[in-house]
Design an enzyme around this catalytic site. Structure first.
Site: not given
Length: 607
Positions: A176, A235, A284
């Site tokens: 975030r 990734e 969250d």
């Protein structure tokens, strides 16, 4: 991104909303409730506004992109199981014995050439519109405020690109990012994250760290950013493996990094390792607000966009939400990799109401006494699995791990205090239940053995509540689950005014009726929705402090405070703003009833 939207539209998995919808709470509340429907859809908002700022935005907002299994597999372009099978085959490659074997291996290896990124020297579509230095203004973007008590607007679906100090390792993660100003973002990369490891090397060297944030492009970039790859493995290699096409990377304009050329929006900048700012609070994915803490700051040097860009966002909070399906893909795809460390692992599941790192179910084929405990420790020592707080292991004869009722009975019928392992270890930075940060209690349950004998007497909830009231004031309700199993689970709703250990002491004379007792706060929990009760329990307990095993298994899942010797700040739930919900309903943008709100913990319960 446009192609992804077209796919979702053709499949009936996207709803376009042309009404003006506010980026402060309204969009997030709509997406949050949509994610909890039986057949959720992605939402495309074509007219974002901010009433507080008096702004209308020309950039559409896309939410719940990975909002269902159907949408997730559509965006992958293939079944999730086929990806897992391919990884399993690669992990078990053997020297070919025949010409046919050699040709088959060649075909498989030929496809692997596509996993490596293609580095372009030209500018990409993501750089069709450019603002640099003083021209940069992040408030041009429809950055959402998702929860009433958030510290401000947050970018929630950004791909954060970083590299090691020597440039030898590259990483993309999903963190975030809080909007601090037109050219400043707070970077919430936690202590265990790869970007944070890189950051400390820059800090030690006294150098600023380059960072690039990409939004949009192929949705798979975003999923790859969440994948639990080992340190040093980029990734986006997964993107090539899945699609059989290399990701096309272009150089940033002001930092020595690369981003996918088809990203919709790119934010470039530098992090001074000596500069921190207070970030948060933020609602969250645990379903709680994380507290305000100091985090690094990105000073933005460039903002670039594609013509006709789309801004992707997600809302996190109490499950089920979009990360349920992103996590499901991760769970399935990484099973073969976990099996390399635990060959007797047959299957596993990370239920979304266990918030992934709070609960794991694993089906194993144990070969000897203590084998389940051995695999527990193996899990707790492997990458991001090391953050798992509670691990329950079942045998090969167990039902499918997705059959919630059947697997619950299977576990309850094999549960005993002697089969519990309570220890300590590393925990997620977002965990709030532990007395200390980053380290806390862990629970392992070995339910691979034989069925145990039922030793408690059956009694109705009404009769049990009456007996409890004779011994303790403040109990507001009792509900028993799995009553006909060997270990019925008795959940007590309590108005708490002293440590719950006092209640457990008073209940000892009733041990003949009690096998497992779970205590929750009456004002925050409804006893009729086990899905949300499980979410609450695995969030709220530290195994070392909150679980007792005699004369019955007792679990204190209440909020902790000074009376418990807890000195950290206990966070608040993420609850929707009821006034905002009612306004959206009045405008015909959403429909719900009170039962729906209570079932998913969207607003505080009526007790």
């Amino acid at each position: 991104m446009r192609r992804a939207i077209d796919k979702l539209v053709r499949a009936g998995l996207l709803k376009t909303i042309h009404d003006e919808v506010d980026i402060e709470l309204e969009m997030a509340h709509l997406a949050y409730l949509e994610a909890k429907k039986e057949h959720p859809q992605a939402l495309l908002f074509t007219a974002p506004i901010s009433r507080r700022q008096g702004k209308k935005f020309t950039t559409p907002v896309l939410m719940n992109l990975f909002g269902s299994k159907e949408a997730t597999e559509l965006l992958f372009g293939r079944s999730i199981e086929s990806v897992a099978s391919e990884i399993r085959e690669l992990l078990h490659l053997k020297p070919p014995a025949t010409l046919s074997d050699k040709l088959g291996m060649f075909a498989r290896l030929f496809h692997l050439k596509s996993i490596f990124p293609k580095h372009l020297k030209k500018r990409g579509a993501c750089q069709e519109i450019i603002w640099q230095d003083d021209q940069v203004d992040l408030t041009r973007l429809p950055i959402l405020t998702t929860w009433p008590k958030d510290g401000g607007p947050f970018i929630t679906m950004g791909q954060t690109y970083t590299q090691s100090l020597d440039g030898s390792m590259k990483n993309v993660g999903m963190y975030r990012l809080q909007l601090f100003g037109p050219r400043r973002l707070g970077l919430h990369w936690q202590i265990h994250k790869d970007s944070n490891h890189f950051f400390h090397a820059y800090k030690k060297a006294g150098q600023k760290m380059p960072v690039a944030i990409a939004l949009g492009g192929d949705p798979l970039y975003t999923w790859c950013a969440t994948a639990p790859m080992p340190l040093g493995i980029f990734e986006l290699l997964l993107y090539g493996l899945i699609t059989k096409k290399p990701v096309r990377m272009v150089p940033c304009l002001t930092v020595p990094l690369e981003v996918p050329e088809d990203a919709d929006i790119v934010i470039e900048g530098w992090v001074d390792p000596e500069v921190f700012a207070i970030e948060g609070p933020f609602g969250d994915h645990t379903g709680y607000y994380t507290p305000q803490e100091p985090y690094p700051v990105l000073e933005v040097s460039a903002l670039t966009m594609k013509e006709g860009a789309i801004y992707p966002a997600t809302v996190v909070g109490k499950p089920p939400i979009e990360d349920k399906y992103m996590g499901w893909a991760t769970e399935r795809i990484f099973l073969p990799l976990l099996q390399t460390n635990a060959p007797q692992l047959l299957d596993y599941r990370m239920p979304e109401n266990g918030v992934f790192h709070n609960l794991i179910l694993a089906k194993i084929d144990p070969l000897y006494p203590g084998h389940a405990q051995q695999i527990m420790h193996a899990f707790w020592g492997v990458g991001q699995m090391s953050f798992v707080k509670h691990a329950i292991f079942v045998g090969p004869d167990a039902p499918d791990l997705t059959d919630n009722t059947a697997i619950a009975y299977y576990i309850a019928n094999r549960l005993s205090p002697e089969r519990l392992l309570i220890t300590s270890g590393i925990i997620d930075a977002l965990d709030h239940a532990s007395p200390a940060t980053l380290v806390g209690g862990k629970l392992g349950v070995d339910a691979t053995g034989e069925v145990v004998e039922k030793k408690v007497k059956s009694i109705s909830d009404e009769a049990l509540l009456a007996l409890m009231h004779e011994r303790y004031q403040g109990i507001r309700g009792v509900r028993t689950y799995l009553a006909d199993s060997a270990n019925p689970i008795t959940v007590i709703a309590l108005d708490k005014h002293e440590p719950v250990s006092k209640l457990f002491e008073k209940l000892v004379p009733l041990a003949e009726y009690l096998a497992v007792v779970v205590v929750v706060d009456a004002h925050k929990n409804s006893l009729v929705y086990p899905y949300m009760l499980l979410w609450r329990v695995v969030n709220n307990i530290d195994a070392l402090r909150d679980i007792k095993t005699t004369p019955f298994i007792a679990i204190d899942a209440t909020d902790k405070g000074a009376i418990d010797g807890y000195i950290r700040e206990w966070p608040e739930d993420t609850n929707c703003d009821r006034q905002t919900l009612e306004e959206l309903k009045k405008r015909g943008l959403i429909d719900f009833d009170e039962q729906f709100l209570q079932q998913w913990g969207i607003v505080p319960p009526h007790n």
